[in-house]
Design a protein around this motif. Structure first.
Motif, PDB file in Angstrom:
ATOM      1  N   ARG A   1       0.847  -1.204   0.000  1.00  0.00           N
ATOM      2  CA  ARG A   1       0.000   0.000   0.000  1.00  0.00           C
ATOM      3  C   ARG A   1       0.876   1.245   0.000  1.00  0.00           C
ATOM      4  N   ARG A   2       1.955   1.209   0.783  1.00  0.00           N
ATOM      5  CA  ARG A   2       2.883   2.346   0.786  1.00  0.00           C
ATOM      6  C   ARG A   2       3.399   2.632  -0.628  1.00  0.00           C
TER       7      ARG A   2
ATOM      8  N   LEU B   1       1.251   4.723  -2.578  1.00  0.00           N
ATOM      9  CA  LEU B   1       1.127   6.115  -2.129  1.00  0.00           C
ATOM     10  C   LEU B   1       2.303   6.988  -2.544  1.00  0.00           C
TER      11      LEU B   1
ATOM     12  N   ARG C   1       2.830  11.283  -3.561  1.00  0.00           N
ATOM     13  CA  ARG C   1       3.533  12.119  -2.575  1.00  0.00           C
ATOM     14  C   ARG C   1       4.795  12.718  -3.179  1.00  0.00           C
TER      15      ARG C   1
ATOM     16  N   GLU D   1       4.184  13.249   6.568  1.00  0.00           N
ATOM     17  CA  GLU D   1       3.498  11.985   6.278  1.00  0.00           C
ATOM     18  C   GLU D   1       4.486  10.891   5.877  1.00  0.00           C
TER      19      GLU D   1
ATOM     20  N   ILE E   1       6.553   9.509   8.831  1.00  0.00           N
ATOM     21  CA  ILE E   1       5.766   8.614   9.683  1.00  0.00           C
ATOM     22  C   ILE E   1       5.535   7.293   8.964  1.00  0.00           C
ATOM     23  N   ASP E   2       5.175   7.370   7.677  1.00  0.00           N
ATOM     24  CA  ASP E   2       4.940   6.152   6.890  1.00  0.00           C
ATOM     25  C   ASP E   2       6.145   5.216   6.916  1.00  0.00           C
TER      26      ASP E   2
ATOM     27  N   TYR F   1      -4.005   3.029   5.225  1.00  0.00           N
ATOM     28  CA  TYR F   1      -3.727   1.647   5.605  1.00  0.00           C
ATOM     29  C   TYR F   1      -4.912   0.976   6.296  1.00  0.00           C
TER      30      TYR F   1
ATOM     31  N   ARG G   1      -5.854  11.213   8.678  1.00  0.00           N
ATOM     32  CA  ARG G   1      -5.755  12.597   8.189  1.00  0.00           C
ATOM     33  C   ARG G   1      -6.801  13.456   8.859  1.00  0.00           C
TER      34      ARG G   1
END
Lengths: 336, 336
Positions: A214-215, A218, A222, A244, A247-248, B211, B257
């Motif tokens: 999933r990351r 994203l 970004r 963001e 943290i991710d 997530y 968010r």
């Protein structure tokens, strides 16, 4: 015997705004995702390389610590030695290398010194061997040291290492130069002890996180946001994306199997202070690499206030004040 | 005028091993995922309800603080008042209620008191109104207070609140009783100040985490692991799943968010200490609710060593030692 060819090179460290984390091929240093960094100015590695053509003595690898050169520790030497073999073999040159290296920033302070170190090494050695590398070639060869982030230390300013599978993924490329948007990076050092889990090990574990795929979905969006924020010098936009992303990265680490926990108590305290400063109107944001220390990015006019505030946070041992910097340089002579 | 009907009920708090986080319908308290908790023994809410049939005075809602009863604060009273309207309307009873409530554990210590509080309230009021609720009905009515976790405080031991959409999702049900596997819960209090973001707000933001959907895919397998570990009293298996689930919950919060950050510096210090104790062979694991405090679960023979170690962690204000407990009870008379 010929006089040795002697070169000293300096290369900058960099702080990733979009992180390289997880490799499709760790040996060939092919990342799972594109990354983008800001080149630093004061955090640099200096490397002198002396090449004794035709000499058959073993290579010598020295590291400066506490102001004195000494043989580098085994684990450190091994990666450098492998890179020297790689370079000498590729360029088909026989002879002995004497390598001496130092960092302008505290060693083992949790700031990636492998990026600057391997770029300085690659530049010094190539010149000592008489090879003239274009910046993209320097980036490519530095990356192949095993430190993917080294690909980005071949340029100043803001630098992108493209997505794998694209035609130009072998090397990084500049996005904007340092003068386009000078920012400050206040590195809040909360621990200077060595990491329990190496970045290499972390890259290997990345795909074991159930959130890793999933990351990867994203990151492109970004990355676009960060590029647009840099192009428009839009700090608020940059800050949201950088916060963001940092943290991710740590979410992926903490959900890897087994999990990787880099945060220290003071890491959390610094992150909370940065959020407080932002709420108070300061142009600051926070990012972290694979370690407990926090890079606090800010606009220059906020740097003094932000640095003072960070120094007051309990557990902050030191604040290294750095800023957007230029690319590597080299000169004749062995200075180390 | 008739004599009032007076009841005092006690209901336990519970600590979720698999967390309720995110609601399909927050108003109707329909969760996005099943959850499973351990009922606590010492952390309980006590509620006296007096029903004055036919009386038309306004309800009175009192809360014990520092040993004295006083009118409850507005925000607290509002949710209780809404629940009293709900119950009285459903059961079609006219009259005035006097409610007095207290917790046996420190107020606002970051331990969910809404679960125990609303279950004790629901039990006391139903009995004062002359309604006899089966445990599943108590669970269902307690849940409808708005505190989903209250559904699980209607039972002792280990309690599951099933997945939405299943026939029995309106109420929780016991999985194993307290005697099956007595465990300890050492609650390391690192902050007793009120949360910046309420759990209700957190439930609303949950689905904004990129997530969150992936988390929902992971929960059923982890729930099965926890159920099997409880059935087999397999602490190592329980610990891995509980550790993962707690981190996952906070990953979702930190990637919502806007993000929600509950961790304090000492949260990280306690988590690190728990990992250290596990490496040293102690049967311990850690979980956290929507707050900074850490529930350290352990087998009883490890409790003394674990508690001593936790008390030594910098930033730990207090350690509340609790254990697996039984379900709610009630008796005649208004004790508060």
């Amino acid at each position: 015997m010929l006089m040795p060819s002697e070169i000293t090179a300096e290369a900058p460290s960099n702080i990733a705004l979009i992180k390289y984390w997880g490799a499709e091929d760790l040996g060939a240093v092919v990342p799972c995702n594109p990354s983008l960094s800001m080149t630093l100015d004061r955090c640099r590695s200096v490397c002198s390389a002396s090449f004794f053509e035709g000499d058959r003595r073993p290579d010598e690898i020295l590291l400066e610590r506490d102001g004195a050169l000494a043989p580098a520790p085994e684990s450190f030497s091994r990666r450098i030695a492998a890179h020297l073999v790689r370079l000498r073999t590729a360029w088909n040159r026989q002879g002995t290398l004497r390598i001496a290296t130092r960092n302008t920033f505290p060693a083992e302070a949790g700031i990636a010194s492998s990026a600057s170190g391997f770029t300085a090494l690659t530049l010094a050695v190539s010149r000592a061997l008489g090879i003239e590398l274009a910046p993209a070639e320097l980036s490519n060869w530095s990356r192949r040291s095993g430190s993917g982030s080294a690909s980005r230390s071949a340029f100043g300013g803001y630098v992108q290492w493209p997505a794998p599978g694209t035609a130009d993924a072998a090397s990084a490329a500049p996005v904007a130069d340092a003068e386009h948007w000078p920012l400050c990076d206040l590195v809040a050092i909360v621990s200077s002890s060595s990491k329990e889990v190496s970045s290499l090990e972390g890259h290997q574990r990345a795909a074991t996180s159930p959130y890793f795929r999933r990351r990867l979905e994203l990151v492109p969006g970004r990355l676009d946001t960060v590029r647009e924020a840099i192009a428009g010098r839009d700090f608020a936009r940059l800050a949201d994306a950088v916060d963001e992303e940092a943290i991710d990265l740590h979410l992926i680490m903490m959900s890897s199997r087994p999990p990787i926990f880099y945060w220290r108590p003071a890491t959390v305290a610094v992150l909370a202070e940065v959020r407080r400063l932002r709420r108070e109107g300061l142009a600051v944001c926070a990012t972290m690499d694979a370690g407990p220390n926090v890079h606090v990015l800010c606009e220059p006019q906020c740097a003094a206030d932000a640095e003072a505030a960070l120094r007051r946070v309990e557990g902050v041992e030191e604040v290294l004040a750095d800023r957007t910097g230029t690319g590597p340089v080299w000169r004749q002579g062995a200075e180390l």
